[in-house]
Motif scaffolding. Structure first.
Motif, PDB file in Angstrom:
ATOM      1  N   ILE A 562       3.245  25.884 -23.812  1.00  0.00           N
ATOM      2  CA  ILE A 562       3.186  24.535 -23.256  1.00  0.00           C
ATOM      3  C   ILE A 562       3.498  24.602 -21.767  1.00  0.00           C
ATOM      4  O   ILE A 562       4.145  25.554 -21.302  1.00  0.00           O
ATOM      5  CB  ILE A 562       4.189  23.589 -23.957  1.00  0.00           C
ATOM      6  N   PRO A 563       3.062  23.600 -20.996  1.00  0.00           N
ATOM      7  CA  PRO A 563       3.442  23.571 -19.579  1.00  0.00           C
ATOM      8  C   PRO A 563       4.955  23.534 -19.422  1.00  0.00           C
ATOM      9  O   PRO A 563       5.666  22.910 -20.222  1.00  0.00           O
ATOM     10  CB  PRO A 563       2.793  22.275 -19.068  1.00  0.00           C
ATOM     11  N   GLY A 564       5.444  24.197 -18.396  1.00  0.00           N
ATOM     12  CA  GLY A 564       6.887  24.302 -18.204  1.00  0.00           C
ATOM     13  C   GLY A 564       7.595  22.981 -18.063  1.00  0.00           C
ATOM     14  O   GLY A 564       8.765  22.840 -18.452  1.00  0.00           O
ATOM     15  N   ASN A 565       6.900  21.945 -17.556  1.00  0.00           N
ATOM     16  CA  ASN A 565       7.573  20.663 -17.349  1.00  0.00           C
ATOM     17  C   ASN A 565       7.850  19.912 -18.649  1.00  0.00           C
ATOM     18  O   ASN A 565       8.530  18.888 -18.655  1.00  0.00           O
ATOM     19  CB  ASN A 565       6.754  19.787 -16.388  1.00  0.00           C
ATOM     20  N   PHE A 566       7.308  20.414 -19.790  1.00  0.00           N
ATOM     21  CA  PHE A 566       7.583  19.782 -21.079  1.00  0.00           C
ATOM     22  C   PHE A 566       8.738  20.450 -21.835  1.00  0.00           C
ATOM     23  O   PHE A 566       9.125  19.973 -22.898  1.00  0.00           O
ATOM     24  CB  PHE A 566       6.328  19.804 -21.955  1.00  0.00           C
ATOM     25  N   ILE A 567       9.257  21.567 -21.310  1.00  0.00           N
ATOM     26  CA  ILE A 567      10.320  22.290 -22.020  1.00  0.00           C
ATOM     27  C   ILE A 567      11.535  21.396 -22.227  1.00  0.00           C
ATOM     28  O   ILE A 567      12.123  21.337 -23.313  1.00  0.00           O
ATOM     29  CB  ILE A 567      10.712  23.576 -21.249  1.00  0.00           C
ATOM     30  N   GLY A 568      11.930  20.692 -21.187  1.00  0.00           N
ATOM     31  CA  GLY A 568      13.111  19.819 -21.282  1.00  0.00           C
ATOM     32  C   GLY A 568      12.961  18.758 -22.340  1.00  0.00           C
ATOM     33  O   GLY A 568      13.906  18.451 -23.075  1.00  0.00           O
ATOM     34  N   ALA A 569      11.750  18.170 -22.452  1.00  0.00           N
ATOM     35  CA  ALA A 569      11.529  17.123 -23.449  1.00  0.00           C
ATOM     36  C   ALA A 569      11.641  17.669 -24.869  1.00  0.00           C
ATOM     37  O   ALA A 569      12.136  16.986 -25.774  1.00  0.00           O
ATOM     38  CB  ALA A 569      10.163  16.488 -23.231  1.00  0.00           C
ATOM     39  N   LEU A 570      11.183  18.895 -25.072  1.00  0.00           N
ATOM     40  CA  LEU A 570      11.262  19.497 -26.402  1.00  0.00           C
ATOM     41  C   LEU A 570      12.698  19.867 -26.760  1.00  0.00           C
ATOM     42  O   LEU A 570      13.115  19.739 -27.911  1.00  0.00           O
ATOM     43  CB  LEU A 570      10.357  20.732 -26.473  1.00  0.00           C
ATOM     44  N   ILE A 571      13.455  20.324 -25.775  1.00  0.00           N
ATOM     45  CA  ILE A 571      14.861  20.680 -26.042  1.00  0.00           C
ATOM     46  C   ILE A 571      15.705  19.420 -26.221  1.00  0.00           C
ATOM     47  O   ILE A 571      16.530  19.331 -27.128  1.00  0.00           O
ATOM     48  CB  ILE A 571      15.411  21.550 -24.899  1.00  0.00           C
ATOM     49  N   ASN A 592      11.020  30.409 -24.699  1.00  0.00           N
ATOM     50  CA  ASN A 592      11.205  31.292 -23.547  1.00  0.00           C
ATOM     51  C   ASN A 592      10.307  30.814 -22.412  1.00  0.00           C
ATOM     52  O   ASN A 592       9.143  30.469 -22.642  1.00  0.00           O
ATOM     53  CB  ASN A 592      10.851  32.743 -23.900  1.00  0.00           C
ATOM     54  N   GLU A 593      10.850  30.789 -21.202  1.00  0.00           N
ATOM     55  CA  GLU A 593      10.054  30.395 -20.048  1.00  0.00           C
ATOM     56  C   GLU A 593       9.464  31.641 -19.404  1.00  0.00           C
ATOM     57  O   GLU A 593      10.193  32.538 -18.984  1.00  0.00           O
ATOM     58  CB  GLU A 593      10.905  29.623 -19.037  1.00  0.00           C
ATOM     59  N   VAL A 594       8.145  31.715 -19.358  1.00  0.00           N
ATOM     60  CA  VAL A 594       7.436  32.866 -18.798  1.00  0.00           C
ATOM     61  C   VAL A 594       6.390  32.348 -17.815  1.00  0.00           C
ATOM     62  O   VAL A 594       5.479  31.603 -18.212  1.00  0.00           O
ATOM     63  CB  VAL A 594       6.760  33.703 -19.902  1.00  0.00           C
ATOM     64  N   GLY A 598       6.140  27.461 -21.046  1.00  0.00           N
ATOM     65  CA  GLY A 598       7.062  27.553 -22.173  1.00  0.00           C
ATOM     66  C   GLY A 598       6.389  28.243 -23.343  1.00  0.00           C
ATOM     67  O   GLY A 598       5.386  27.742 -23.868  1.00  0.00           O
ATOM     68  N   VAL A 599       6.887  29.420 -23.726  1.00  0.00           N
ATOM     69  CA  VAL A 599       6.348  30.141 -24.880  1.00  0.00           C
ATOM     70  C   VAL A 599       7.238  29.819 -26.072  1.00  0.00           C
ATOM     71  O   VAL A 599       8.419  30.173 -26.102  1.00  0.00           O
ATOM     72  CB  VAL A 599       6.302  31.659 -24.628  1.00  0.00           C
ATOM     73  N   ILE A 600       6.687  29.127 -27.049  1.00  0.00           N
ATOM     74  CA  ILE A 600       7.457  28.633 -28.190  1.00  0.00           C
ATOM     75  C   ILE A 600       7.153  29.475 -29.418  1.00  0.00           C
ATOM     76  O   ILE A 600       5.987  29.697 -29.762  1.00  0.00           O
ATOM     77  CB  ILE A 600       7.120  27.157 -28.482  1.00  0.00           C
ATOM     78  N   GLU A 601       8.206  29.961 -30.073  1.00  0.00           N
ATOM     79  CA  GLU A 601       8.073  30.697 -31.330  1.00  0.00           C
ATOM     80  C   GLU A 601       8.636  29.827 -32.445  1.00  0.00           C
ATOM     81  O   GLU A 601       9.782  29.375 -32.366  1.00  0.00           O
ATOM     82  CB  GLU A 601       8.846  32.017 -31.268  1.00  0.00           C
ATOM     83  N   ILE A 602       7.828  29.609 -33.475  1.00  0.00           N
ATOM     84  CA  ILE A 602       8.258  28.807 -34.624  1.00  0.00           C
ATOM     85  C   ILE A 602       8.300  29.726 -35.830  1.00  0.00           C
ATOM     86  O   ILE A 602       7.276  30.299 -36.224  1.00  0.00           O
ATOM     87  CB  ILE A 602       7.288  27.646 -34.886  1.00  0.00           C
ATOM     88  N   LEU A 603       9.466  29.885 -36.418  1.00  0.00           N
ATOM     89  CA  LEU A 603       9.656  30.796 -37.550  1.00  0.00           C
ATOM     90  C   LEU A 603      10.097  29.984 -38.759  1.00  0.00           C
ATOM     91  O   LEU A 603      11.070  29.221 -38.679  1.00  0.00           O
ATOM     92  CB  LEU A 603      10.717  31.842 -37.215  1.00  0.00           C
ATOM     93  N   GLY A 604       9.384  30.132 -39.875  1.00  0.00           N
ATOM     94  CA  GLY A 604       9.766  29.398 -41.076  1.00  0.00           C
ATOM     95  C   GLY A 604       9.021  29.896 -42.290  1.00  0.00           C
ATOM     96  O   GLY A 604       7.985  30.556 -42.180  1.00  0.00           O
ATOM     97  N   THR A 605       9.534  29.566 -43.461  1.00  0.00           N
ATOM     98  CA  THR A 605       8.887  29.962 -44.714  1.00  0.00           C
ATOM     99  C   THR A 605       8.072  28.826 -45.320  1.00  0.00           C
ATOM    100  O   THR A 605       7.230  29.055 -46.181  1.00  0.00           O
ATOM    101  CB  THR A 605       9.938  30.429 -45.745  1.00  0.00           C
TER     102      THR A 605
END
Length: 711
Positions: A562-571, A592-594, A598-605
């Protein structure tokens, strides 16, 4: 008064050089040198006790390598700001140096000896581990400690088809070979490294290239030794010997041991038979003789045992367990053995067995590397455990041993380049050695391959490994495939090699004799390839390819950017949004910000939980485009309009003003829309007056014809 300084220079031939100096630092040590390359400086000291403990029948050598954080202008991490236990990378460097030095001390020299190597200044362009062997040997060269032969170690890489000695870490990343070679002037003693599927011939070529560079470094040590003034080697009391006892032991034991060795038997059966012969030999001596010389009887029995077993191999081509030199022990494998782990496998070869497990995680589980000479993280790592019951012994556990660190690192290097670059998971393999009689590290490679495929990790290619041995009397020789533990102890070479069907991925070689010919090394490599292919066939019979997906109970990982400016809204403030989202969906979310993204990893079963997170991300990052139509739902009624929510992005709301409901004048919002109504609106961008987003329902409706004015 400044002491006299002695300096020798080694020209690497490409504008870089290494200097060795002595005479300034640590003069109370038996020998000390400073090795410098660029701004990297290493201090090496050697000290040996003047007398040995009579009860000790081996060389108590300690090689210690430590990196000082001050060398890189950094503070130690953690609460306790002091260097403490050695890191894995330091332990691996200690092992590299120890394995070359240890065979070069006299067999009967048993005085406690310590070689300490310290990184005192670090240049990011110079990898210090490649200088440690040179520094250790040079410190011994200017001492009076008994030491057979000077050595050195170098790293060799191949970049764009060209071999390079001691490359920088940045250059090494471009290489398809990363090998450390240790050698004397006459012969190679140690090889360890990783490769990207190179051929056996290419590996030998790299070793030869490294050996030539090592010879130059040894010549510099000899010049330094001569300039400093070669010290007279100290006298020491060697082991006691008794030729009469040796002849008596050999006469009584040799033929019996030979007969046992040529029959072929299992480990415990064979050990019991040898022990029975030893008791018969001891019975030939009186209690008084055993009290005085029992240690010699045991020593000569071992010597006779070694000679007889080696001769059986050289003369008959028969090994302790009855195999021929090229035979591989029976293999059986199994995957999915443990029901709740993410991936598992059992690999059993003869009397060696490894149980490997795979655990999948996010980047949060990456192994953090924080040392003076390297910082970073590993998203693939392997841990190797060697419990005492694996050899039928009862011993206290004292933490992870140097051997466990070294064997785990070899197996990790064998597999790591076969993990796809786009694999989203952090992967941890743990190998539990359950039985051991010959090369549990190679069993770990095989078990690790199958466990990865069982876990659904899309390996590029499967990897197998084999341990090779060598027995030679100087004229005749035998290369042994898939060696036993006993063959490792009595042989002249221990050579482990791993690879795919297309080339070598890692190797570790320890040579215990001087002057090993390159043609023998080449034969060993080619014979190893045949063995690897046989073992690889057994692995792929058990599991032919990686499973299409991870197991139902294993976490799935999805990545989004996602664009970096949306990281704050997601957190959210204080992490409120992301914490509530994880709790509601049963997932783990890592951001992680790269490069300002924003590089988002979603882990779930639970797939539904993952989909809910994806929907929330889409909602937060949703940005309507000028002039586009979107479906909305009425979620609130106001006097001056309706609040609508984009159905494709729940949570994204916008005011639909009463003036944009219909072309006709609307007095009451409820006359046109009601709560829950779903319809299309057109996005009109920002209102120039209010600077707020403007949408319109009427813009998508046919405009009624204008009424004609009456005259």
């Amino acid at each position: 008064m400044i002491p006299q300084l002695f300096v020798e220079k080694i020209d690497l031939g490409d504008g870089r050089s290494i200097t060795i100096e002595t005479g300034r630092l640590a003069k109370q040590a038996d020998g000390s040198v400073v090795v410098r390359m660029g701004d990297t400086m290493i201090l090496a000291t050697a000290v040996s006790a003047r007398s040995a403990n009579p009860a000790v029948d081996f060389l108590p050598l300690t090689v210690d390598y430590r990196e000082k954080f001050a060398a890189a202008g950094r503070f130690p991490g953690g609460f306790f700001k002091r260097e403490a236990r050695p890191s894995d990378s330091e332990v691996l460097t200690m092992r590299l140096v120890d394995r070359v030095l240890r065979p070069l001390f006299p067999d009967d020299y048993h005085a406690e000896t310590q070689v300490m190597i310290q990184l005192m200044s670090h240049d990011e362009e110079v990898m210090p581990d490649a200088l440690a062997g040179l520094a250790a040997s040079a410190a011994l060269a200017v001492s009076d400690i008994p030491f057979y032969n000077l050595i050195s170690e170098v790293r060799v890489a191949r970049i764009d088809g060209k071999f390079v000695i001691n490359p920088s870490r940045e250059d090494l990343a471009k290489s398809d070979i990363d090998m450390m070679i240790g050698a004397s002037m006459d012969s190679v003693a140690m090889v360890e490294g990783e490769m990207k599927e190179i051929s056996e011939a290419e590996m030998v070529e790299a070793i030869k290239f490294a050996h030539e560079a090592i010879k130059v470094q040894i010549q510099a040590q000899l010049r330094l030794q001569a300039a400093f003034g070669k010290k007279e080697i100290r006298t020491y009391e060697g082991e006691k010997e008794n030729e009469a006892i040796y002849k008596k032991v050999k006469a009584a034991a040799y033929d019996k041991i030979y007969a046992i060795a040529k029959v072929g038997s299992a480990k415990h059966e064979r050990s019991a038979a040898f022990a029975e012969v030893k008791e018969e030999v001891k019975a030939l001596f009186t209690e008084e003789e055993l009290a005085a010389d029992g240690d010699l009887v045991s020593k000569y029995f071992y010597k006779t045992n070694k000679e007889a077993v080696r001769n059986v191999v050289l003369e008959l081509g028969v090994r302790l367990d009855g195999r021929k030199t090229t035979d591989i022990r029976p293999i059986w494998c199994e995957t999915d053995y443990l029901p709740r782990v993410h991936g598992s496998s059992l690999f059993t070869r003869g009397e060696t067995q490894a149980l490997a497990t795979v655990t999948l995680g996010t980047s949060r589980e990456a192994n953090q590397i924080d040392s003076p000479s390297e910082q970073g993280e590993e998203k693939f790592y392997l841990h190797y455990n060697f419990p005492p019951f694996s050899t039928g012994e009862a011993k206290p556990l004292r933490g992870t041993s140097r051997r466990e660190v070294g064997h785990g690192n070899l197996a990790q290097r064998a597999l790591k380049n076969m993990i796809p670059a786009d694999c989203p998971y952090t992967i941890r393999i743990v190998s539990e050695v359950l039985e051991s009689n010959g090369s549990s590290s190679m069993a770990t490679v095989c078990a690790g391959t199958m466990a990865l495929m069982d876990a659904g990790v899309q390996m590029v290619k499967p990897v197998s490994g084999i341990a090779m041995g060598l027995i030679t009397d100087g004229e005749k020789f035998a290369v042994l495939s898939d060696i036993l533990g006993d063959e490792d102890h009595l042989g002249d070479m221990d050579f482990k090699v791993t690879g795919t069907a297309d080339g070598i991925t890692a190797c570790q070689m320890d040579i215990k004799i001087d002057g090993l010919r390159y043609d023998i090394m080449e034969q060993a490599l080619n014979q190893a390839r045949d063995g690897r292919m046989h073992i690889l066939g057994k692995l792929t019979e058990t599991i032919a390819a990686p499973r299409a997906d991870v197991k139902a109970h294993a976490p799935k990982i999805i990545t989004r950017t996602i664009p970096g400016n949306f990281i704050g809204a997601l957190i959210g403030p204080g992490g409120k949004v992301i914490q509530e989202l994880q709790k509601a969906t049963g997932t783990t979310i890592v951001i992680n910000e790269v490069d300002e993204q924003g590089v988002i990893e979603i882990l779930g079963t639970d797939p539904a939980g993952i989909e809910a997170v994806l929907a929330k991300i889409q909602s937060i990052t949703f940005k309507p485009q000028m002039g586009e139509a979107y479906e909305v739902k009425v979620i609130k009624m106001l006097d001056f309009g309706a609040v609508v929510e984009y159905t494709a992005a729940p949570g994204n709301e916008v005011l639909l003003h009463v003036s944009e409901l219909a072309w006709e004048r609307t007095e009451n919002v409820a006359d046109v829309v009601n709560m829950g109504d779903v319809f299309q609106i057109k996005y009109l961008g920002l209102d120039p007056k209010t600077r707020k987003e403007k949408v319109s329902r009427k813009a998508l409706l046919p405009r009624p014809p204008r009424e004609e004015k009456k005259e």
